[in-house]
Design an enzyme around this catalytic site. Structure first.
Site, PDB file in Angstrom:
ATOM      1  N   GLU A  35       0.861  -1.180   0.000  1.00 17.77           N
ATOM      2  CA  GLU A  35       0.000   0.000   0.000  1.00 17.77           C
ATOM      3  C   GLU A  35       0.893   1.224   0.000  1.00 17.77           C
ATOM      4  O   GLU A  35       1.879   1.287   0.748  1.00 17.77           O
ATOM      5  CB  GLU A  35      -0.907   0.000   1.241  1.00 17.77           C
ATOM      6  N   GLU A  53      -2.275  11.874   2.659  1.00 13.25           N
ATOM      7  CA  GLU A  53      -3.040  11.391   3.798  1.00 13.25           C
ATOM      8  C   GLU A  53      -2.830  12.329   4.979  1.00 13.25           C
ATOM      9  O   GLU A  53      -1.717  12.808   5.217  1.00 13.25           O
ATOM     10  CB  GLU A  53      -2.630   9.968   4.172  1.00 13.25           C
TER      11      GLU A  53
END
Length: 402
Positions: free
Chosen positions: A181, A186
């Site tokens: 991932e 974020e």
């Protein structure tokens, strides 16, 4: 690419004039040879210009080969959502969110494209909720999967706000986290610094001696260098950007900007540029990461194989609320009340939206046999168009020579 063809034709021209031809025939023959010479010269010069343009984008890999980044996929405008699927399952990060299907997202204006081609995805900012009720939002995933590439996102606005947890990331196919991932954008609440994170299976570590401008994320006073997502509460290995313009209200106030993630055999690196600092090569569609300076975060192959640990990645955008990160950090975030209470009032989520201009994916194209220095290149094979033109013009020139 056509040097051999012109040289061969010129040789034929030199040998084609009869030694005792009349003056009129000689004139026509000279004209025909001159015309052919001009044609060949034009084609050669055209090819040289093309090579010069391509040479300006040339980059060199660690093994010495030359390559350029060529466009593979463009996601933008009215067709943006055509090749994305809407995720409707429970949030794996335990957010207080209902991920809606495509029909619900469009009918409730949670996903749409503006008249001028801006792509918008947002959390519900119009519905009052009872305490403990989850808020509607969207999570989309690209139908296409990638193994390496240069991913460039141009956006005007990224989500933020107390209790808000957005991400732009890529996720491997198969069992998490063993196919990797990559979290490119974020953050939570109204933080000012973006966080880049990698999650993998075992045998992947972040090399702290790699050149990047960000700061390695720590747990209990120690840097998280182990990217293994099965330990340390799934923390992975992360880097916090230094710029206060990389996330949240400051990023949006400056008109957004560009994030880029380069993933190849030389590692995985991320850059971010606020609007006024976007490189011209990005704007021109000829990206050259080697000219962008140090990345904000980088995962070096010396500690983690970027090919073996990251496999079949889809591109994902989402907006969740509270959950493992935004919920657990809420009490120390400076936000008022509790995350559950915050979720009730829709006006708290007016900034929880993505506004995207384009997402472009480039692939690395190796150029075999290319020599640097302008148009001096691997000039061997004529193109089909050049052959057709010569096949058309040569009979005409032959008639002139009669």
């Amino acid at each position: 690419m056509i040097a051999v063809l012109p040289l061969a034709l010129l040789s034929l021209l030199a040998a084609s004039a009869p030694p005792s031809a009349p003056s009129s025939s000689i004139s026509k023959s000279v004209l025909s040879r001159a015309g052919l010479l001009l044609l060949v010269n034009h084609v050669t010069r055209s090819q040289a210009v093309s090579l010069d343009k391509r040479a300006s984008q040339l980059q060199t890999s660690s093994n010495g080969s030359s390559f350029i980044w060529t466009i593979q996929d463009t996601y933008e405008g009215k067709t943006f959502f055509d090749t994305f699927d809407f995720f409707t399952g429970q949030d794996p990060t335990h957010g207080m969110v209902n991920y809606t299907d495509r029909s619900t997202a469009f009918s409730n204006n949670l996903s749409f494209v503006t008249d001028d081609g801006k792509v918008v995805m947002k959390g519900d900012d119009s519905t009052w909720l009872a305490s403990g009720v989850y808020r509607n939002s969207v999570r989309i995933s690209s139908q296409k999967q990638y193994n390496t590439g240069l991913f460039i996102l141009d956006l005007n606005h990224a989500p933020w706000g107390c209790g808000v947890w957005p991400a732009w990331w890529t996720l491997g196919g198969g069992q998490w986290p063993f196919t990797g991932e990559i979290d490119i954008i974020e953050g939570v609440h109204d933080n000012a610094h973006n966080q880049v994170t990698w999650h993998t299976g075992p045998n992947c570590t972040l090399n702290p001696n790699t050149s990047f401008t960000g700061t390695i994320v720590q747990s209990n006073g120690k840097p998280n260098l182990d990217c293994d997502g099965t330990i340390n509460n799934n923390a992975g290995c992360g880097v916090t950007e230094w710029s206060r313009a990389s996330y949240g209200p400051v990023f949006d106030a400056q008109g957004g900007g560009v994030f880029a993630m380069k993933w190849d055999d030389e590692g995985i690196a991320v850059w971010s540029f606020y609007r006024a600092a976007v490189p011209k090569d990005v704007l021109n569609g000829q990206p050259d990461p080697s000219s962008w300076g140090e990345p904000v975060a980088a995962l070096d192959p010396s500690g983690c194989d970027p090919i073996a640990n990251f496999v079949n990645h889809s591109i994902i955008f989402d907006i969740t609320f509270c959950g493992d990160w935004a919920g657990n950090s809420y009490a120390t975030s400076g936000c008022p009340g509790t995350c559950t209470d915050r979720l009730m009032d829709p006006s708290n989520f007016v900034n929880a939206s993505w506004n995207i201009n384009t997402l472009k994916v480039y692939k690395k194209q190796t150029l075999a046999g290319l020599v640097t220095g302008g148009a001096q290149s691997d000039l061997r094979t004529p193109t089909l168009r050049q052959v057709l033109w010569l096949g058309f013009i040569l009979p005409l020139l032959a008639l002139l020579a009669v």
